[in-house]
Design a protein around this motif. Structure first.
Motif, PDB file in Angstrom:
ATOM      1  N   ASP A   6      -0.069  -5.338  13.238  1.00  0.00           N
ATOM      2  CA  ASP A   6       0.896  -4.294  13.595  1.00  0.00           C
ATOM      3  C   ASP A   6       0.902  -3.188  12.544  1.00  0.00           C
ATOM      4  N   VAL A   7       0.855  -3.596  11.269  1.00  0.00           N
ATOM      5  CA  VAL A   7       0.876  -2.602  10.184  1.00  0.00           C
ATOM      6  C   VAL A   7      -0.357  -1.710  10.273  1.00  0.00           C
ATOM      7  N   TYR A   8      -1.523  -2.307  10.490  1.00  0.00           N
ATOM      8  CA  TYR A   8      -2.743  -1.503  10.601  1.00  0.00           C
ATOM      9  C   TYR A   8      -2.685  -0.584  11.820  1.00  0.00           C
ATOM     10  N   LYS A   9      -2.122  -1.076  12.928  1.00  0.00           N
ATOM     11  CA  LYS A   9      -2.026  -0.258  14.130  1.00  0.00           C
ATOM     12  C   LYS A   9      -1.085   0.934  13.899  1.00  0.00           C
ATOM     13  N   ILE A  10       0.063   0.684  13.258  1.00  0.00           N
ATOM     14  CA  ILE A  10       1.016   1.762  12.976  1.00  0.00           C
ATOM     15  C   ILE A  10       0.387   2.781  12.023  1.00  0.00           C
ATOM     16  N   ALA A  11      -0.334   2.289  11.021  1.00  0.00           N
ATOM     17  CA  ALA A  11      -1.007   3.193  10.083  1.00  0.00           C
ATOM     18  C   ALA A  11      -2.036   4.047  10.820  1.00  0.00           C
ATOM     19  N   GLY A  12      -2.743   3.446  11.753  1.00  0.00           N
ATOM     20  CA  GLY A  12      -3.723   4.200  12.530  1.00  0.00           C
ATOM     21  C   GLY A  12      -3.061   5.262  13.389  1.00  0.00           C
ATOM     22  N   LEU A  13      -1.950   4.909  14.019  1.00  0.00           N
ATOM     23  CA  LEU A  13      -1.229   5.879  14.847  1.00  0.00           C
ATOM     24  C   LEU A  13      -0.677   7.023  14.006  1.00  0.00           C
ATOM     25  N   ALA A  14      -0.271   6.699  12.771  1.00  0.00           N
ATOM     26  CA  ALA A  14       0.253   7.725  11.875  1.00  0.00           C
ATOM     27  C   ALA A  14      -0.858   8.467  11.153  1.00  0.00           C
ATOM     28  N   LYS A  15      -2.075   8.044  11.392  1.00  0.00           N
ATOM     29  CA  LYS A  15      -3.257   8.638  10.750  1.00  0.00           C
ATOM     30  C   LYS A  15      -3.145   8.621   9.235  1.00  0.00           C
ATOM     31  N   ILE A  16      -2.733   7.464   8.710  1.00  0.00           N
ATOM     32  CA  ILE A  16      -2.708   7.283   7.267  1.00  0.00           C
ATOM     33  C   ILE A  16      -3.606   6.109   6.915  1.00  0.00           C
ATOM     34  N   GLU A  17      -4.219   6.212   5.772  1.00  0.00           N
ATOM     35  CA  GLU A  17      -5.083   5.132   5.301  1.00  0.00           C
ATOM     36  C   GLU A  17      -4.223   4.171   4.487  1.00  0.00           C
ATOM     37  N   ILE A  18      -4.392   2.917   4.733  1.00  0.00           N
ATOM     38  CA  ILE A  18      -3.586   1.917   4.048  1.00  0.00           C
ATOM     39  C   ILE A  18      -4.520   0.935   3.362  1.00  0.00           C
ATOM     40  N   LYS A  19      -4.195   0.613   2.123  1.00  0.00           N
ATOM     41  CA  LYS A  19      -5.021  -0.322   1.357  1.00  0.00           C
ATOM     42  C   LYS A  19      -4.590  -1.748   1.672  1.00  0.00           C
ATOM     43  N   PRO A  20      -5.519  -2.694   1.623  1.00  0.00           N
ATOM     44  CA  PRO A  20      -5.171  -4.083   1.936  1.00  0.00           C
ATOM     45  C   PRO A  20      -4.030  -4.624   1.079  1.00  0.00           C
ATOM     46  N   GLU A  21      -3.958  -4.200  -0.184  1.00  0.00           N
ATOM     47  CA  GLU A  21      -2.888  -4.704  -1.046  1.00  0.00           C
ATOM     48  C   GLU A  21      -1.522  -4.103  -0.695  1.00  0.00           C
ATOM     49  N   GLU A  22      -1.487  -3.069   0.149  1.00  0.00           N
ATOM     50  CA  GLU A  22      -0.227  -2.451   0.556  1.00  0.00           C
ATOM     51  C   GLU A  22       0.328  -3.050   1.851  1.00  0.00           C
ATOM     52  N   VAL A  23      -0.513  -3.775   2.565  1.00  0.00           N
ATOM     53  CA  VAL A  23      -0.142  -4.247   3.903  1.00  0.00           C
ATOM     54  C   VAL A  23       1.094  -5.141   3.872  1.00  0.00           C
ATOM     55  N   GLU A  24       1.137  -6.079   2.962  1.00  0.00           N
ATOM     56  CA  GLU A  24       2.257  -7.020   2.928  1.00  0.00           C
ATOM     57  C   GLU A  24       3.573  -6.298   2.636  1.00  0.00           C
ATOM     58  N   ASN A  25       3.528  -5.335   1.725  1.00  0.00           N
ATOM     59  CA  ASN A  25       4.746  -4.572   1.418  1.00  0.00           C
ATOM     60  C   ASN A  25       5.230  -3.793   2.648  1.00  0.00           C
ATOM     61  N   PHE A  26       4.296  -3.121   3.343  1.00  0.00           N
ATOM     62  CA  PHE A  26       4.674  -2.394   4.553  1.00  0.00           C
ATOM     63  C   PHE A  26       5.179  -3.351   5.628  1.00  0.00           C
ATOM     64  N   ARG A  27       4.551  -4.512   5.747  1.00  0.00           N
ATOM     65  CA  ARG A  27       4.971  -5.483   6.763  1.00  0.00           C
ATOM     66  C   ARG A  27       6.431  -5.880   6.516  1.00  0.00           C
ATOM     67  N   LYS A  28       6.772  -6.152   5.244  1.00  0.00           N
ATOM     68  CA  LYS A  28       8.153  -6.539   4.914  1.00  0.00           C
ATOM     69  C   LYS A  28       9.126  -5.394   5.193  1.00  0.00           C
ATOM     70  N   GLU A  29       8.714  -4.154   4.872  1.00  0.00           N
ATOM     71  CA  GLU A  29       9.599  -3.011   5.108  1.00  0.00           C
ATOM     72  C   GLU A  29       9.826  -2.782   6.602  1.00  0.00           C
ATOM     73  N   PHE A  30       8.764  -2.880   7.403  1.00  0.00           N
ATOM     74  CA  PHE A  30       8.920  -2.731   8.852  1.00  0.00           C
ATOM     75  C   PHE A  30       9.821  -3.828   9.413  1.00  0.00           C
ATOM     76  N   GLN A  31       9.637  -5.053   8.920  1.00  0.00           N
ATOM     77  CA  GLN A  31      10.471  -6.169   9.374  1.00  0.00           C
ATOM     78  C   GLN A  31      11.934  -5.908   9.029  1.00  0.00           C
ATOM     79  N   SER A  32      12.181  -5.381   7.835  1.00  0.00           N
ATOM     80  CA  SER A  32      13.547  -5.076   7.411  1.00  0.00           C
ATOM     81  C   SER A  32      14.167  -4.007   8.311  1.00  0.00           C
ATOM     82  N   ILE A  33      13.379  -3.014   8.675  1.00  0.00           N
ATOM     83  CA  ILE A  33      13.876  -1.949   9.557  1.00  0.00           C
ATOM     84  C   ILE A  33      14.254  -2.530  10.916  1.00  0.00           C
TER      85      ILE A  33
END
Length: 93
Positions: A6-33
């Motif tokens: 989901d994180v990679y898909k959202i990053a793709g839709l937003a046209k932003i590049e995301i590093k593998p080490e950032e995925v878990e942090n974004f996943r937690k933030e999206f879950q919190s939202i």
């Protein structure tokens, strides 16, 4: 539940590049939202809608026309100029 896919898909839709080490942090933030939206769903329907928490009035000043910069003055510190206009970076591929 937000997955890494989901994180990679959202990053793709937003046209932003995301590093593998950032995925878990974004996943937690999206879950919190999403969990916060669940809290909002608990609000009863008889709450009056509000647009402002505090009673405020228009605080803008009246528009007063003033002399503006010439094109040359406005562009003199621009990093990139094309045909007499500011040239910005491409934002859509």
């Amino acid at each position: 539940m937000i997955t890494e896919e989901d994180v990679y898909k959202i990053a793709g839709l937003a046209k932003i590049e995301i590093k593998p080490e950032e995925v878990e942090n974004f996943r937690k933030e999206f879950q919190s939202i999403l969990e916060y939206f669940n809290i909002l769903d608990e609000v009863t329907e008889d709450v009056e809608p509000t647009f402002h928490v505090l009673p405020i009035s228009n605080v803008f000043r009246d528009d007063v026309p003033k002399p503006c910069l010439s094109r040359e003055e406005a562009l003199k510190n621009a990093k990139h100029i094309e045909d007499g206009y500011f040239k910005g970076p491409r934002v859509v591929e």
